[in-house]
Design a protein around this motif. Structure first.
Motif, PDB file in Angstrom:
ATOM      1  N   TYR A  95      -0.464  11.979   7.502  1.00  0.00           N
ATOM      2  CA  TYR A  95      -1.168  13.236   7.775  1.00  0.00           C
ATOM      3  C   TYR A  95      -0.807  13.820   9.146  1.00  0.00           C
ATOM      4  N   LYS A 136       1.897  15.972  11.754  1.00  0.00           N
ATOM      5  CA  LYS A 136       2.672  17.206  11.546  1.00  0.00           C
ATOM      6  C   LYS A 136       4.129  16.867  11.261  1.00  0.00           C
ATOM      7  N   PHE A 157       1.338  17.646   5.655  1.00  0.00           N
ATOM      8  CA  PHE A 157       0.190  18.496   5.978  1.00  0.00           C
ATOM      9  C   PHE A 157      -0.825  17.642   6.720  1.00  0.00           C
ATOM     10  N   THR A 158      -1.417  18.199   7.768  1.00  0.00           N
ATOM     11  CA  THR A 158      -2.494  17.472   8.438  1.00  0.00           C
ATOM     12  C   THR A 158      -3.755  17.589   7.571  1.00  0.00           C
ATOM     13  N   ARG A 175      -6.541  18.644   8.565  1.00  0.00           N
ATOM     14  CA  ARG A 175      -7.165  19.948   8.857  1.00  0.00           C
ATOM     15  C   ARG A 175      -6.512  21.055   8.025  1.00  0.00           C
ATOM     16  N   GLN A 176      -5.184  20.996   7.886  1.00  0.00           N
ATOM     17  CA  GLN A 176      -4.508  21.994   7.037  1.00  0.00           C
ATOM     18  C   GLN A 176      -4.979  21.868   5.586  1.00  0.00           C
ATOM     19  N   LEU A 177      -5.106  20.629   5.120  1.00  0.00           N
ATOM     20  CA  LEU A 177      -5.521  20.423   3.725  1.00  0.00           C
ATOM     21  C   LEU A 177      -6.971  20.853   3.493  1.00  0.00           C
ATOM     22  N   ALA A 227      -8.220  23.616   4.543  1.00  0.00           N
ATOM     23  CA  ALA A 227      -8.308  25.070   4.759  1.00  0.00           C
ATOM     24  C   ALA A 227      -9.401  25.741   3.922  1.00  0.00           C
ATOM     25  N   GLU A 234     -12.629  25.179   5.775  1.00  0.00           N
ATOM     26  CA  GLU A 234     -12.644  25.931   7.037  1.00  0.00           C
ATOM     27  C   GLU A 234     -12.901  27.421   6.740  1.00  0.00           C
ATOM     28  N   LYS A 235     -12.261  27.909   5.684  1.00  0.00           N
ATOM     29  CA  LYS A 235     -12.404  29.336   5.337  1.00  0.00           C
ATOM     30  C   LYS A 235     -13.829  29.631   4.849  1.00  0.00           C
ATOM     31  N   ASP A 237      -6.861  18.778  15.909  1.00  0.00           N
ATOM     32  CA  ASP A 237      -6.573  18.704  14.470  1.00  0.00           C
ATOM     33  C   ASP A 237      -7.540  17.752  13.783  1.00  0.00           C
TER      34      ASP A 237
END
Ligand SMILES: Cc1cc2nc3c(=O)[nH]c(=O)nc-3n(C[C@H](O)[C@H](O)[C@H](O)COP(=O)(O)O)c2cc1C
Length: 201
Positions: free
Chosen positions: A115, A117, A122-123, A125-127, A129, A132-133, A187
């Motif tokens: 996980y 970068k 993908f980290t 945090r990216q996964l 999203a 987060e949104k 992250d």
């Protein structure tokens, strides 16, 4: 001290090694309410009004779960679909969650390297999203995830160390002893998060 609602989603808790110990550790804090979704709703029949009341009466929301196919287990997604209603959580009159903090606590079989970068990676945090949104849409303050990686290789004493770090983090966050401006940029809440705790606990 801020109150914490911990939404816990693990479809096979009886087999858990990691989440079981994490839950025991934070469950010992007076201001934390553990809400086990698979125990409460084994048939997925979620009571939206009850869930909304619980959310309204707490300041911080933690979603804790094991990573299953790079995502939360299905009941947590169902919970989002049923509970976060238009006009309550979002939309022009939906302000019930405004200003509340939200973060995820996630255990992964994959190592931290998986996980990190890099190309084709993908980290966490990216996964995350979509969560987060949704927190933006619901006017919540999203914090980076608290992670425990490489679960299959962890010995019990390693898990207990993570659990103690988790307890310290939740206690510091709920007693406003964390530098949240720096925290938001991370992250993940890893071992370095201890450096953001402002005062000795
Ligand atoms: C159906 C299933 C899907 C899984 N998917 C992932 C995954 O996408 N990424 C990962 O790192 N680990 C994955 N794992 C491993 C779990 O995340 C790991 O077993 C769990 O975090 C351990 O926590 P526990 O001891 O509380 O059960 C998966 C496990 C299962 C059973």
């Amino acid at each position: 001290m801020a109150s914490v609602l911990l939404l816990f989603a693990h479809p096979a808790f009886h087999k858990s090694r990691v989440n079981k110990i994490l839950i025991e550790s934070v469950g010992g804090l007076d201001n934390v309410t553990i809400h086990d979704l698979y125990e409460e709703y084994p048939d997925f029949n979620i009571d939206a009004a009850r869930e909304q009341e619980l959310l309204e009466s707490h300041d911080i929301l933690i979603m804790q779960f094991p990573f299953f196919w790079y995502a939360p287990p299905a009941l947590l997604k169902e919970w989002e679909d049923i509970v976060l209603e238009h006009g309550w959580a979002y939309g022009s009159t939906g302000k019930a969650l405004e200003g509340k903090k939200l973060f995820c606590t996630i255990s992964t079989g994959g190592s931290s390297q998986v996980y990190s970068k890099g190309a084709k990676r993908f980290t966490i945090r990216q996964l995350l999203a979509p969560i987060e949104k949704l927190s933006q849409l619901c006017h919540m303050d999203f914090l980076p995830p608290f992670t425990v990686h490489g679960t299959h290789l962890l010995k019990e004493e390693d898990i207990r160390e993570h659990a103690e770090r988790y307890r310290r983090f939740v206690f510091a966050l709920s007693s406003e002893k964390l530098d949240c401006s720096k925290l938001e940029k991370l992250d993940t809440i890893d071992e370095n998060a201890d450096k953001l705790i402002l005062k000795a606990l």
